[in-house]
Design a protein around this motif. Sequence first.
Motif, short mmCIF file in Angstrom:
data_model
loop_
_atom_site.label_atom_id
_atom_site.label_comp_id
_atom_site.label_asym_id
_atom_site.label_seq_id
_atom_site.Cartn_x
_atom_site.Cartn_y
_atom_site.Cartn_z
N PHE A 1 -1.19 -1.88 11.70
CA PHE A 1 -0.77 -0.74 12.54
C PHE A 1 -0.17 0.36 11.65
O PHE A 1 0.53 0.06 10.68
CB PHE A 1 0.27 -1.23 13.55
N LEU A 2 -0.47 1.62 11.98
CA LEU A 2 0.04 2.75 11.17
C LEU A 2 1.57 2.80 11.20
O LEU A 2 2.17 2.92 12.27
CB LEU A 2 -0.53 4.06 11.68
N THR A 3 2.18 2.72 10.03
CA THR A 3 3.64 2.63 9.96
C THR A 3 4.32 3.89 10.51
O THR A 3 5.28 3.80 11.28
CB THR A 3 4.07 2.36 8.52
N GLY A 4 3.81 5.06 10.12
CA GLY A 4 4.41 6.31 10.59
C GLY A 4 4.36 6.41 12.11
O GLY A 4 5.33 6.83 12.76
N LEU A 5 3.25 6.00 12.67
CA LEU A 5 3.10 6.04 14.13
C LEU A 5 4.10 5.10 14.80
O LEU A 5 4.75 5.44 15.78
CB LEU A 5 1.66 5.67 14.50
#
Lengths: 440, 154
Positions: A59-63
């Motif tokens: 999963f995209l960390t920033g998101l």
Amino acid sequence: MERPLTEHIRKDLRPLTLKEYEQVGGYLSVRKALKDMAPKDIQSVVKDSNLRGRGGAGFLTGLKWSFVPMDSSIDTKYLIVNADEMEPGTFKDRLLLESAPHQLIEGMIVSAYGIQANISFVFLRWAYKEAANNIRFAIQEAYDAGYLGHNILGSGFNLEMHLHTGVGRYICGEETALLNSLEGKRATPRAKPPFPQVSGLFGKPTIVNNVETLSCIPHIVNKGADWFQKLSLTNDAGTKLFGVSGKVRTPGLWELPMGITMRELLEEHAGGMQDGLKFRGALPGGASTDFLVEQHLDVKMDYVSIAAAGSRLGTGTMIVLDDKTSVVGFVRNLMHFFAQESCGFCTPCREGIPWIEKILTSLEAGKGEGHDLNLLDFHTKYLGPGNTFCALAPGAMEPLQSALRYFRKDFEQYIAEELPHTTDPLPVKRNRLITDISKF
Amino acid sequence: MLSLEETHEIDEAIRIVPYKKAACIEALKVVQEHRRWISDESLREVADYLQMSAEELDSVATFYNMIHRKPVGRHVILLCDSISCWVMGYENIRAAVMERLGIQYGQTTEDNRFTLLPNPCLGTCNHAPALMIDNDLYRDVTPAMLGDILDKYS
Ligand SMILES: Cc1cc2nc3c(=O)[nH]c(=O)nc-3n(C[C@H](O)[C@H](O)[C@H](O)COP(=O)(O)O)c2cc1C
Ligand code: SF4
Ligand code: FES
């Protein structure tokens, strides 16, 4: 080739002291973040870096971070590093925990600042005794140097950090089960929503990230999103710890650019198969990923390419199956693990995986029956995504379903006598089951 | 009764969490560290101290692999039985340990020296087969190495 995560790991694997770590640029990102950057700047560089979580789901960390409420009236937020590594065939976080504890702590401080968390935990697997010692020591050093505690480096930012060592269960690695475990409960997963970012540990906003994910953060903050993207050969940014176990010449763990091919990993790094053995297949990213086979050897090891080939990058640690090892035995061993580690909370997983294990055990013992393979196929569907409460059971089905697809003959040969059967494994009960599941 | 040392260590864990009960896993670990396993009596003592019911605490204690609710020997052998160790032939190690000690999984030797337990992946799969004895990790284990390894524990 740059290897930011492992560059400063010594040959003998002894961790750097805080002083030694500072001499090679350690904790610079904390200084930079607290002095020159706002929390939202940290969040945006992480988002721009395209970093995807290294715990398995990608999963995209920033998101993920962007869902944390940044309202200053919230008194407590948590940042937790998931160091519960227990997926069979996975041995990557151990290296970062034992040999680069300050890099992890640095990443945790900057990440906590980015989401304005004031309490952090390292949730460490009980078996990692040396890691526990090294992290405990490093946390104390960081407190003594003023990187943790009250008013860090005079910035007004406060952060506590605690080490929690677990008491063993694979499901503790699932992030909501982990939260229950940290609260002193049975580690069963939680229903989502609410998502932990909003209501996590003790009901407070919480981020859970993997060890390798958070260890990337100092480098991204120091060197920028573009630099991180360019470490990779493909669109999935960064380097990755890749591992190989099984009957290859030199099993091991390497930090390599995201997007190297399976063939390079196997042949150049793991030294190819042991003498007299042939490659038959591999689980590319731990026990809960689908088999890839010879035709996939030129697939690039990144999230998107491996998914396109029908599997998952998972944890990036590959388990190799050779031509002299029994496929049925291999899968039976995996199912034994998942059956044992099922938390027992939902019925399909609690009842289904032991049933699968029994079928495979009886196949191996030469007691297979005609409809056994249909029964196995049936389970891979009904324990698949959407039918169970968490991702453990669907993950368990990945190696089974792909083994049935690529190595079906290996299963069939155990069935001595093809008994007459319908294509329907459960002719009587099936309709009822389907209705039940759709209601569930 | 919980010893002073035990309550002191449990108090440390309580300090970190918002309410006492939340420290129950830490508390079980503390007591197991001192007493090697969690008897019904230990369980009640911890539950009383944390102001929770023994039943609730037992539901937690029995959930986790590493809380021993039965007595164990002076040393616990944890043999990895997961996939990479299976591929690399851990079954030979299992047979050799069982033969040497004359026990099966879950049993303790008559002299109370060793308890043998199977254990999922120890996270060192590039050095399979692997086992742990107490806090010590052994990697790339062969049946021939077992004598020397076991001799270290009295
Ligand atoms: C059964 C199960 C076990 C898991 N075990 C781990 C684990 O040991 N370590 C880990 O980082 N993530 C594990 N995960 C994934 C976590 O739920 C979560 O996605 C991850 O910690 C998020 O971190 P990331 O976004 O940095 O990858 C597991 C998931 C499941 C379903
Ligand atoms: S799928 Fe398995 S591990 Fe997940 S909640 Fe259901 S029983 Fe528990
Ligand atoms: S499978 Fe045995 S250490 Fe990982």
